[in-house]
Scaffold this active site. Structure first.
Site, PDB file in Angstrom:
ATOM      1  N   LYS A  76       0.841  -1.198   0.000  1.00  0.00           N
ATOM      2  CA  LYS A  76       0.000   0.000   0.000  1.00  0.00           C
ATOM      3  C   LYS A  76       0.882   1.256   0.000  1.00  0.00           C
ATOM      4  O   LYS A  76       2.096   1.164   0.212  1.00  0.00           O
ATOM      5  CB  LYS A  76      -0.935  -0.055   1.212  1.00  0.00           C
ATOM      6  CG  LYS A  76      -1.924  -1.259   1.158  1.00  0.00           C
ATOM      7  CD  LYS A  76      -2.777  -1.313   2.427  1.00  0.00           C
ATOM      8  CE  LYS A  76      -3.747  -2.484   2.388  1.00  0.00           C
ATOM      9  NZ  LYS A  76      -4.568  -2.539   3.641  1.00  0.00           N
ATOM     10  N   TYR A  94     -12.224  -2.797  -2.828  1.00  0.00           N
ATOM     11  CA  TYR A  94     -12.735  -2.956  -1.459  1.00  0.00           C
ATOM     12  C   TYR A  94     -14.260  -2.894  -1.404  1.00  0.00           C
ATOM     13  O   TYR A  94     -14.823  -2.494  -0.394  1.00  0.00           O
ATOM     14  CB  TYR A  94     -12.122  -1.885  -0.549  1.00  0.00           C
ATOM     15  CG  TYR A  94     -10.724  -2.225  -0.054  1.00  0.00           C
ATOM     16  CD1 TYR A  94     -10.461  -3.446   0.589  1.00  0.00           C
ATOM     17  CD2 TYR A  94      -9.672  -1.338  -0.198  1.00  0.00           C
ATOM     18  CE1 TYR A  94      -9.192  -3.763   1.051  1.00  0.00           C
ATOM     19  CE2 TYR A  94      -8.394  -1.645   0.269  1.00  0.00           C
ATOM     20  CZ  TYR A  94      -8.163  -2.861   0.891  1.00  0.00           C
ATOM     21  OH  TYR A  94      -6.910  -3.170   1.361  1.00  0.00           O
ATOM     22  N   ASN A 141      -1.708  -0.290   7.387  1.00  0.00           N
ATOM     23  CA  ASN A 141      -1.119  -1.614   7.673  1.00  0.00           C
ATOM     24  C   ASN A 141      -0.288  -2.164   6.510  1.00  0.00           C
ATOM     25  O   ASN A 141      -0.058  -3.353   6.406  1.00  0.00           O
ATOM     26  CB  ASN A 141      -2.196  -2.601   8.152  1.00  0.00           C
ATOM     27  CG  ASN A 141      -3.283  -2.838   7.131  1.00  0.00           C
ATOM     28  OD1 ASN A 141      -3.199  -2.358   6.008  1.00  0.00           O
ATOM     29  ND2 ASN A 141      -4.294  -3.599   7.505  1.00  0.00           N
ATOM     30  N   HIS A 160      -1.580  -5.586   1.479  1.00  0.00           N
ATOM     31  CA  HIS A 160      -2.842  -6.294   1.253  1.00  0.00           C
ATOM     32  C   HIS A 160      -2.557  -7.693   0.732  1.00  0.00           C
ATOM     33  O   HIS A 160      -1.643  -7.888  -0.060  1.00  0.00           O
ATOM     34  CB  HIS A 160      -3.690  -5.548   0.208  1.00  0.00           C
ATOM     35  CG  HIS A 160      -4.821  -6.392  -0.332  1.00  0.00           C
ATOM     36  ND1 HIS A 160      -6.025  -6.519   0.319  1.00  0.00           N
ATOM     37  CD2 HIS A 160      -4.899  -7.193  -1.433  1.00  0.00           C
ATOM     38  CE1 HIS A 160      -6.805  -7.354  -0.366  1.00  0.00           C
ATOM     39  NE2 HIS A 160      -6.145  -7.777  -1.434  1.00  0.00           N
ATOM     40  N   GLU A 190      -9.302 -10.075  -7.810  1.00  0.00           N
ATOM     41  CA  GLU A 190      -8.364  -8.967  -7.650  1.00  0.00           C
ATOM     42  C   GLU A 190      -7.262  -8.999  -8.722  1.00  0.00           C
ATOM     43  O   GLU A 190      -6.862  -7.952  -9.235  1.00  0.00           O
ATOM     44  CB  GLU A 190      -7.778  -8.995  -6.227  1.00  0.00           C
ATOM     45  CG  GLU A 190      -8.865  -8.680  -5.195  1.00  0.00           C
ATOM     46  CD  GLU A 190      -8.488  -9.001  -3.757  1.00  0.00           C
ATOM     47  OE1 GLU A 190      -7.343  -9.422  -3.509  1.00  0.00           O
ATOM     48  OE2 GLU A 190      -9.357  -8.832  -2.875  1.00  0.00           O
TER      49      GLU A 190
HETATM   50  P1  IDP Z   1      -7.445  -7.430   5.523  1.00  0.00           P
HETATM   51  O1  IDP Z   1      -6.672  -6.357   4.801  1.00  0.00           O
HETATM   52  O2  IDP Z   1      -6.636  -8.044   6.618  1.00  0.00           O
HETATM   53  O3  IDP Z   1      -8.057  -8.453   4.601  1.00  0.00           O
HETATM   54  P2  IDP Z   1     -10.098  -6.251   5.779  1.00  0.00           P
HETATM   55  O4  IDP Z   1     -11.063  -6.502   6.875  1.00  0.00           O
HETATM   56  O5  IDP Z   1     -10.392  -6.837   4.437  1.00  0.00           O
HETATM   57  O6  IDP Z   1      -8.644  -6.710   6.301  1.00  0.00           O
HETATM   58  O7  IDP Z   1      -9.938  -4.678   5.647  1.00  0.00           O
HETATM   59  C1  IDP Z   1      -9.321  -4.130   4.513  1.00  0.00           C
HETATM   60  C2  IDP Z   1      -8.456  -2.960   4.929  1.00  0.00           C
HETATM   61  O8  IDP Z   1      -9.276  -1.934   5.477  1.00  0.00           O
HETATM   62  C3  IDP Z   1      -7.444  -3.265   6.029  1.00  0.00           C
HETATM   63  O9  IDP Z   1      -6.270  -3.890   5.563  1.00  0.00           O
HETATM   64  C4  IDP Z   1      -7.169  -1.870   6.557  1.00  0.00           C
HETATM   65  O10 IDP Z   1      -6.270  -1.169   5.690  1.00  0.00           O
HETATM   66  C5  IDP Z   1      -8.528  -1.210   6.451  1.00  0.00           C
HETATM   67  N1  IDP Z   1      -9.253  -1.241   7.719  1.00  0.00           N
HETATM   68  C6  IDP Z   1      -9.827  -2.315   8.290  1.00  0.00           C
HETATM   69  N2  IDP Z   1     -10.405  -1.972   9.462  1.00  0.00           N
HETATM   70  C7  IDP Z   1     -10.189  -0.641   9.606  1.00  0.00           C
HETATM   71  C8  IDP Z   1     -10.561   0.333  10.603  1.00  0.00           C
HETATM   72  O11 IDP Z   1     -11.200   0.015  11.617  1.00  0.00           O
HETATM   73  N3  IDP Z   1     -10.152   1.607  10.399  1.00  0.00           N
HETATM   74  C9  IDP Z   1      -9.446   1.991   9.292  1.00  0.00           C
HETATM   75  N4  IDP Z   1      -9.092   1.120   8.322  1.00  0.00           N
HETATM   76  C10 IDP Z   1      -9.452  -0.168   8.488  1.00  0.00           C
HETATM   77 MG    MG Z   2      -9.523  -8.177   3.143  1.00  0.00          MG
END
Ligand code: IDP
Ligand code: MG
Length: 151
Positions: free
Chosen positions: A9, A49, A112, A115, A126
């Protein structure tokens, strides 16, 4: 053999850790099938997303994803999707174990750095979104590499 979609990212690209992340996938035994740096637009971020579109953080999420270049990759290996997810670690870096990418490189869920697809179906979707042409066997910086282009 399975393929998964992985993306460094914008915060990962800005911090200069693409190489470190690639290294972990190579060390684990994955094979790199395709890689490109790209700036994604809002439409692609929202489509990528789309399952999260009702979440309160959706606007922040697509803003984050479009805030700079990303590094999109396809990695191949046995159980590639699940192996990549365990290498990447839990969504929230607070919970991601040390030794995982998020555990070692990130502190906040809204940044984080990487992805990984969550299922083989998501991976296929994707890969189709980010690598629209049919996959060449070998790519160089995202462009098909062949003898003609090598001349
Ligand atoms: P993942 O990336 O581990 O699959 P997902 O639940 O698919 O997790 O969420 C996608 C992305 O959305 C996460 O990697 C993160 O960047 C963002 N995200 C998830 N939860 C939150 C939140 O509570 N606040 C802000 N961003 C979030
Ligand atoms: Mg995800």
């Amino acid at each position: 053999m399975e393929r998964t979609f992985v993306m460094v990212k914008p915060d990962g690209v800005k911090r200069g850790v693409i190489g470190s992340i690639i290294n972990r996938f190579e060390q684990k035994g994955f094979a790199l099938m395709a890689i490109k740096l790209m700036q994604i637009d809002l439409a692609l971020a929202e489509e990528h997303y789309r399952d999260l579109r009702t979440k309160p953080f959706f606007g922040e999420l697509v803003g984050y994803l479009t805030s700079g270049s990303v590094c999109a990759m396809i990695w191949e290996g046995p159980n590639a999707v699940a192996n990549a997810r365990s290498l990447i670690g839990k969504t929230n870096p607070v919970e991601a174990a040390p030794g995982t990418i998020r555990g070692d490189y990130a502190m906040d869920v809204a940044g984080n750095i990487v992805h990984g697809s969550d299922s083989p179906e998501s991976a296929a979707r994707e890969i189709g979104l980010f690598f629209t042409q049919e996959l060449p066997i070998t790519t160089f910086m995202g462009f098909p590499y062949n003898e003609q282009s090598a001349e």
